[in-house]
Write an enzyme that holds these catalytic residues in place. Structure first.
Site, short mmCIF file in Angstrom:
data_model
loop_
_atom_site.label_atom_id
_atom_site.label_comp_id
_atom_site.label_asym_id
_atom_site.label_seq_id
_atom_site.Cartn_x
_atom_site.Cartn_y
_atom_site.Cartn_z
N ILE A 206 5.04 -5.21 6.94
CA ILE A 206 6.13 -4.80 6.07
C ILE A 206 6.11 -3.27 5.88
O ILE A 206 7.06 -2.57 6.20
CB ILE A 206 6.04 -5.49 4.69
CG1 ILE A 206 6.03 -7.02 4.87
CG2 ILE A 206 7.21 -5.05 3.80
CD1 ILE A 206 7.25 -7.57 5.57
N LYS B 91 0.83 -1.21 0.00
CA LYS B 91 0.00 0.00 0.00
C LYS B 91 0.87 1.26 0.00
O LYS B 91 0.66 2.17 -0.80
CB LYS B 91 -0.93 0.02 1.23
CG LYS B 91 -1.94 -1.11 1.27
CD LYS B 91 -2.94 -0.93 2.38
CE LYS B 91 -2.32 -1.19 3.75
NZ LYS B 91 -2.10 -2.63 4.01
N THR B 92 1.82 1.32 0.92
CA THR B 92 2.60 2.55 1.12
C THR B 92 4.03 2.42 0.59
O THR B 92 4.79 3.39 0.66
CB THR B 92 2.66 2.90 2.61
OG1 THR B 92 3.23 1.80 3.33
CG2 THR B 92 1.28 3.22 3.15
N HIS C 40 16.42 -16.79 51.19
CA HIS C 40 17.62 -16.60 50.36
C HIS C 40 17.75 -17.70 49.30
O HIS C 40 18.80 -18.29 49.10
CB HIS C 40 18.87 -16.55 51.23
CG HIS C 40 18.87 -15.40 52.18
ND1 HIS C 40 18.78 -14.09 51.78
CD2 HIS C 40 18.92 -15.37 53.54
CE1 HIS C 40 18.80 -13.30 52.85
NE2 HIS C 40 18.86 -14.04 53.92
N GLY D 288 10.49 -13.88 58.12
CA GLY D 288 10.73 -13.05 56.95
C GLY D 288 10.89 -13.82 55.66
O GLY D 288 11.38 -13.27 54.66
N ARG E 280 12.12 -1.03 44.10
CA ARG E 280 12.58 -0.07 45.12
C ARG E 280 14.09 0.07 45.07
O ARG E 280 14.63 1.16 45.17
CB ARG E 280 12.14 -0.52 46.51
CG ARG E 280 10.62 -0.51 46.71
CD ARG E 280 10.26 -0.57 48.18
NE ARG E 280 10.74 -1.76 48.85
CZ ARG E 280 10.09 -2.92 48.86
NH1 ARG E 280 8.94 -3.04 48.21
NH2 ARG E 280 10.57 -3.96 49.51
N TYR E 281 14.77 -1.05 44.91
CA TYR E 281 16.22 -1.10 44.71
C TYR E 281 16.60 -2.53 44.38
O TYR E 281 15.74 -3.40 44.28
CB TYR E 281 16.99 -0.59 45.94
CG TYR E 281 16.58 -1.19 47.27
CD1 TYR E 281 17.02 -2.45 47.66
CD2 TYR E 281 15.75 -0.48 48.15
CE1 TYR E 281 16.65 -2.99 48.87
CE2 TYR E 281 15.38 -1.03 49.37
CZ TYR E 281 15.83 -2.27 49.73
OH TYR E 281 15.47 -2.81 50.94
N PHE F 9 28.11 -36.50 42.88
CA PHE F 9 28.65 -37.75 43.40
C PHE F 9 29.60 -37.50 44.57
O PHE F 9 30.06 -36.39 44.82
CB PHE F 9 29.34 -38.55 42.30
CG PHE F 9 30.51 -37.88 41.64
CD1 PHE F 9 31.67 -37.55 42.35
CD2 PHE F 9 30.49 -37.59 40.27
CE1 PHE F 9 32.76 -36.96 41.75
CE2 PHE F 9 31.58 -36.98 39.65
CZ PHE F 9 32.72 -36.67 40.40
N LYS G 112 14.32 7.46 11.56
CA LYS G 112 15.65 7.83 11.07
C LYS G 112 15.73 9.33 10.78
O LYS G 112 16.72 9.99 11.08
CB LYS G 112 15.99 7.03 9.81
CG LYS G 112 17.29 7.47 9.14
CD LYS G 112 17.59 6.65 7.89
CE LYS G 112 18.87 7.15 7.22
NZ LYS G 112 19.25 6.31 6.05
#
Length: 510
Positions: free
Chosen positions: A129, A69-70, A272, A301, A215-216, A459, A140
């Protein structure tokens, strides 16, 4: 060249029309000449607004069922010309090419089409496309063109042209270009990964659009981000935002509990990234109680996870413990109401989905990629190594221990008795140290290791571990085997009435 650019013409070609109407009306109000194709052209006409068909510019109709089309020099010349280049400007006049100041494109939904399970033919047709070419060209040439490449940018673009009377600065145009190249690179990555499903090429293309600022990181001085589709795996019901460390523990918890999918009630507590308590019982409340007994100190925790719905009885016990996250396939209404009593406690429903088949982690100045460890040791996989066989109850405990061992940091030793984790030695540089750590920890919480079983992730190069285990009361061992000195451990077990089975699969977890 002026830093500012006033939009006087626009090419608009989009798949989804959501959110487009107010932009069209504003551009019309600003006197912008609009060019368009197909469905977008009809959409603009239906708003009672004039639009120039692209066919009137190119003198070519849309062909090949809309595939072309374009794609024409008069379109791309209008986008790619440099307004500060006399030759470019002269060629626009010579070939009667209209200057295009704005391109608005929304690509065909390739990823959504793949996710829907559509046929290959339908998926291929959703590889854009013309649209992707327009984006690349306009982005660009951001010095002269504004590129709006996604419906996600419609609102911010509309706000800018409304506030600035259709004029954008160079910095704003460059920012839209940046976002456009993000769209195009992600789109191309998705297409490549679809075609490369069997990993024929040793190429890694990762493009995650869903970034979330944490948060960090592991520590407060480190920035942290999560890129992924969290909502595909979980429904968050309650609690504060998950942290970087929360997410690592949640990942470890999910991978561990998936080993027990469909089994009788199993509860795990992690800290952990390692399990500090796991138990399997006839009721979930009993499983939680015995999982907590594995290490009630470390459970403080921690991240809690169940393989079945959390009921009120279990929730009442959980509610007395400070924990960061509770995960389950579902919560009873009463349990959920109670657990919401702690405002920061994170409650997650775990969806039944397939986890990724590969794992990726940074390493040096690159990344390491590997297949996910998808082997779970089963009874039928075991080979007898010693003269005496484990009892049925020992076999069940050995498989239970092996599942936990697989998800524990190496070097590791896991001790289990009666469907309950007694202790594990985690992340040690010596397997003997891992064993001694596990025995010491089990004894410190008053576990009787007589009749317990031991799992090792790799092992035994020497018989020292089986000797230490025997002296602690352990009667059965599961390990991969494969040492050139396996016979030394086998001989010790035979001489001391300890049964041992080999799996043939190592489960290192670094």
């Amino acid at each position: 060249m002026s830093n500012e650019k006033t939009i006087k013409s626009a090419l608009i070609s989009v798949f989804s029309k959501d959110g487009l109407e107010p932009i069209i009306k504003k551009l019309n109000e600003l006197g912008v000449t609009m060019y368009s194709t197909g469905g977008t052209q009809a959409f603009i006409n239906d708003l009672g607004i004039d639009v120039v068909p692209v066919e009137d510019v190119t003198s070519y109709p849309s062909i090949l069922g809309g595939r072309v089309k374009t794609l024409h020099p008069k379109v791309f010349g209008g986008i790619l010309n440099r307004q500060d280049n006399e030759q470019d400007v002269a060629e626009l006049a010579e070939f009667e090419i209209p200057q295009i100041d704005l391109v608005i494109v929304d690509l065909y939904p390739f990823e959504d089409t793949v996710a829907s399970g559509a046929s290959e033919q339908d998926i291929i047709e959703k590889i854009d496309i013309g649209g992707i070419s327009l984006i690349r060209a306009a982005a660009k040439n951001y010095k002269d063109v504004v590129c709006v490449s996604s419906v996600n940018e419609y609102a911010s673009f509309l706000e800018l042209i409304s506030e600035q009377n259709g004029t954008l600065s160079l910095e704003q145009r460059k920012d839209f270009a940046r976002k456009s190249f993000n769209v195009s690179s992600h789109y191309d990555s998705a297409i490549f990964n679809y075609f490369n499903q069997n990993d024929e090429d040793t190429v890694l293309k990762i493009s995650e659009q869903n970034g979330h600022v944490l948060r960090y990181g592991e520590n407060p001085h480190q920035r942290g981000f999560f890129f992924g589709k969290f909502d595909e795996i979980f429904t968050k019901l309650h609690g504060k935002e998950l942290s970087y460390n929360n997410l690592l523990d949640v990942d470890a918890a999910v991978n561990l509990i998936n080993e027990f999918k469909g089994d009788k009630p199993t509860f795990a507590i992690l800290k952990h990234n390692n399990a500090c308590g796991v138990a399997q019982r006839d009721t979930l409340s009993e499983a939680y109680t015995d999982a907590l007994a594995g290490d009630p100190v470390s459970a403080f925790g921690g991240v809690l996870i169940s393989n079945t719905e959390i009921d009120l009885a279990t929730a009442e016990d959980i509610h007395t413990l400070f924990c960061e996250v509770v995960i389950a396939p579902s919560f009873s209404a009463e349990a959920l109401e109670l657990l919401k009593g702690k405002k920061n406690r994170i409650l997650l429903i775990l969806h039944d989905i397939e986890m990724p088949k590969t794992s990726v982690r940074s390493c040096l100045n690159g990344v390491l990629v590997q297949d996910t460890n998808n082997i779970t040791d089963r009874l039928e996989d075991l080979s007898k190594a010693t003269n005496n066989n484990p009892t049925d109850s020992e076999l069940n405990d050995l498989i239970f221990a092996s599942k936990i061992c697989k998800h524990t940091k190496s070097n590791t030793i896991v001790l289990v008795k009666g469907g309950q984790l007694c202790a594990s030695g985690t992340g040690q540089t010596s397997r003997v140290d891992a064993l001694n750590q596990a025995i010491h920890k089990a004894q410190s919480f008053n576990f009787d290791l007589k009749g317990a079983v031991m799992a090792s992730d790799a092992f035994f190069p020497f018989p020292d571990c089986v000797e230490i285990a025997k002296n602690a009361g352990i009667t059965a061992v599961i390990q991969p085997g494969g040492s050139i000195k396996d016979q030394l451990s086998i001989d010790y077990c035979n001489d001391n009435n300890v049964s041992m089975v080999f799996t043939g699969t190592r489960h290192f977890k670094h």
